[in-house]
Design an enzyme around this catalytic site. Structure first.
Site, mmCIF file in Angstrom:
data_model
loop_
_atom_site.group_PDB
_atom_site.id
_atom_site.type_symbol
_atom_site.label_atom_id
_atom_site.label_comp_id
_atom_site.label_asym_id
_atom_site.label_seq_id
_atom_site.Cartn_x
_atom_site.Cartn_y
_atom_site.Cartn_z
ATOM 1 N N CYS A 166 -58.516 -31.089 -22.872
ATOM 2 C CA CYS A 166 -57.703 -29.870 -22.716
ATOM 3 C C CYS A 166 -57.958 -29.197 -21.362
ATOM 4 C CB CYS A 166 -58.008 -28.869 -23.829
ATOM 5 S SG CYS A 166 -57.225 -29.284 -25.401
ATOM 6 N N CYS A 170 -50.809 -18.016 -39.594
ATOM 7 C CA CYS A 170 -50.067 -19.189 -39.089
ATOM 8 C C CYS A 170 -48.759 -19.367 -39.859
ATOM 9 C CB CYS A 170 -50.938 -20.434 -39.217
ATOM 10 S SG CYS A 170 -50.072 -21.924 -38.736
ATOM 11 N N CYS A 223 -56.476 -25.649 -19.678
ATOM 12 C CA CYS A 223 -55.190 -25.288 -20.318
ATOM 13 C C CYS A 223 -55.410 -24.363 -21.510
ATOM 14 C CB CYS A 223 -54.499 -26.573 -20.766
ATOM 15 S SG CYS A 223 -52.949 -26.290 -21.646
ATOM 16 N N ASP A 279 -53.902 -37.478 -46.127
ATOM 17 C CA ASP A 279 -53.784 -36.074 -46.520
ATOM 18 C C ASP A 279 -53.832 -35.932 -48.043
ATOM 19 O OD1 ASP A 279 -53.506 -33.411 -46.044
ATOM 20 O OD2 ASP A 279 -51.354 -33.433 -45.722
ATOM 21 N N CYS A 326 -46.895 -24.450 -31.179
ATOM 22 C CA CYS A 326 -48.075 -24.864 -30.390
ATOM 23 C C CYS A 326 -47.993 -26.342 -30.007
ATOM 24 C CB CYS A 326 -49.380 -24.531 -31.104
ATOM 25 S SG CYS A 326 -49.498 -25.100 -32.800
ATOM 26 N N CYS A 367 -51.157 -23.512 -25.689
ATOM 27 C CA CYS A 367 -50.902 -23.355 -27.126
ATOM 28 C C CYS A 367 -51.297 -21.959 -27.586
ATOM 29 C CB CYS A 367 -51.646 -24.420 -27.923
ATOM 30 S SG CYS A 367 -53.402 -24.524 -27.527
HETATM 31 S S1 SF4 Z 1 -51.714 -26.773 -25.082
HETATM 32 FE FE1 SF4 Z 1 -53.622 -26.380 -26.195
HETATM 33 S S2 SF4 Z 1 -54.102 -28.322 -27.175
HETATM 34 FE FE2 SF4 Z 1 -52.589 -28.765 -25.582
HETATM 35 S S3 SF4 Z 1 -53.829 -29.337 -23.777
HETATM 36 FE FE3 SF4 Z 1 -53.395 -27.136 -23.642
HETATM 37 S S4 SF4 Z 1 -55.169 -26.192 -24.612
HETATM 38 FE FE4 SF4 Z 1 -55.189 -28.321 -25.231
HETATM 39 S S1 SF4 Z 2 -47.887 -21.787 -32.934
HETATM 40 FE FE1 SF4 Z 2 -49.283 -23.131 -34.101
HETATM 41 S S2 SF4 Z 2 -50.938 -21.794 -34.756
HETATM 42 FE FE2 SF4 Z 2 -49.267 -20.465 -34.114
HETATM 43 S S3 SF4 Z 2 -48.111 -20.026 -35.960
HETATM 44 FE FE3 SF4 Z 2 -47.182 -21.841 -35.063
HETATM 45 S S4 SF4 Z 2 -48.234 -23.605 -36.018
HETATM 46 FE FE4 SF4 Z 2 -49.472 -21.769 -36.425
#
Ligand code: SF4
Ligand code: SF4
Length: 305
Positions: A180, A206, A183, A126, A236, A186
């Site tokens: 994925c 975000c 799904c 990073d 997420c 997230c």
């Molecule tokens: S939560 Fe989001 S990143 Fe994780 S498997 Fe499901 S779609 Fe993919």
């Molecule tokens: S859930 Fe993931 S994409 Fe949404 S605000 Fe939080 S870190 Fe950002």
């Protein structure tokens, strides 16, 4: 033992949790994605993301003669979580600053490699314009999910990514296909709709960006949206089924101080910030930004020096 197996074994010996190898190349698909993402302004005020576009999409322009990328992962899932109700800090930031931890280990790995194979290399974590998640996928370690996060099939997303760029050709691993499926947990879990489309993160919405990178004053509407989030966001990550079986890390360098869990954040002082977070990712936000968030969370406006 071939060189590739030697390198992967050595990576585990120095303390990484996974290692894969990719051959340096231009990344046309990722370059097109990045170009559109930048054009849409999704990077917000992270103007550095628009710099070094050529190097970012082709590591051979970043490091002359780079032929291979050794990608490593280091699990950071913590052994215990913050007490319930505490202002939320993203799990990756509980312990020491990963930039140094990962880079130190990468340099140890480089020494081991050089004892067997004459080569030159540079370590990154990073710390340079490199599309790290893309290279981790290319190196066969996992895939980039709809959350825009990298996912390893057993470590999940709670892992740091580091790279060694080497001037020797190595046999690359097969990239891993995305898993994925149907799904979208997230996307549904994101409290600010920063993931309005699969694979597309709008950083301007975000919580991670707003609580760490964003330098402007947060409007009341944002402060409400951010709820109890102090630094970063794991919503997420926590929603992803691939993270449900995440196992705690036992890396000594990443363990948080006991005082971190006992902090009374409502009385957080600059002295505590300087002492407790001397080598912490929280320094990226800085004391004043953290204090502003804490004031918003606790509904106070007194800055304690
Ligand atoms: S939560 Fe989001 S990143 Fe994780 S498997 Fe499901 S779609 Fe993919
Ligand atoms: S859930 Fe993931 S994409 Fe949404 S605000 Fe939080 S870190 Fe950002």
């Amino acid at each position: 033992m071939d060189n590739e197996t030697f390198i992967k074994n050595a990576a585990l010996e120095v303390g990484f949790d996974a290692c894969g190898i990719a051959a340096t190349d231009f990344l046309p698909k990722d370059a097109a994605y990045l170009q559109q993402w930048l054009a849409d302004g999704c990077h917000g005020e992270m103007h550095y993301m628009a710099n070094h576009f050529g190097k970012r999409t082709d590591p051979r322009l970043l490091v002359e003669n780079a032929k291979s990328i050794v990608v490593v992962l280091m699990n950071y899932f913590p052994q215990c979580l913050q007490p319930s109700g505490a202002p939320l800090v993203a799990k990756y930031a509980y312990g020491a600053d990963y930039h140094f931890v990962v880079k130190n280990k990468l340099n140890e790995l480089l020494v081991q490699i050089q004892q067997r194979i004459p080569c030159e290399g540079i370590a990154f974590c990073d710390s340079a314009p490199i599309l790290e998640r893309c290279w981790a996928q290319r190196a066969g370690l996992g895939w980039i999910g709809k959350s825009n996060l990298f996912i390893h099939p057993t470590l999940g997303s709670y892992c740091f990514i580091g790279e060694l760029l080497l001037d020797i050709a190595l046999k690359p691993d097969e990239p891993m296909a995305e898993r994925c499926g149907q799904c979208r947990k997230c996307l549904d879990a994101c409290p600010t709709n920063a993931l309005s489309h699969p694979y597309r993160l709008d950083a301007r919405r975000c919580i991670s960006y707003l609580t760490i990178e964003y330098r402007g004053k947060l409007e009341d509407i944002y402060n409400e949206m951010l709820e109890n989030h102090l630094f970063g966001c794991d919503v997420c990550l926590d929603a992803c089924p691939w993270n449900a079986k995440a196992k705690a890390n036992f890396h000594a360098e990443l363990q948080p101080q006991e005082a971190f869990f006992q902090l009374d954040w409502s009385r957080f002082t600059r002295g505590q910030f300087n002492n407790l977070f001397k080598n912490s990712p929280l320094r990226r936000a800085g004391y004043r930004k953290l204090k502003d968030r804490l004031n918003a969370i606790y509904g106070t406006s007194t800055i304690t020096q």
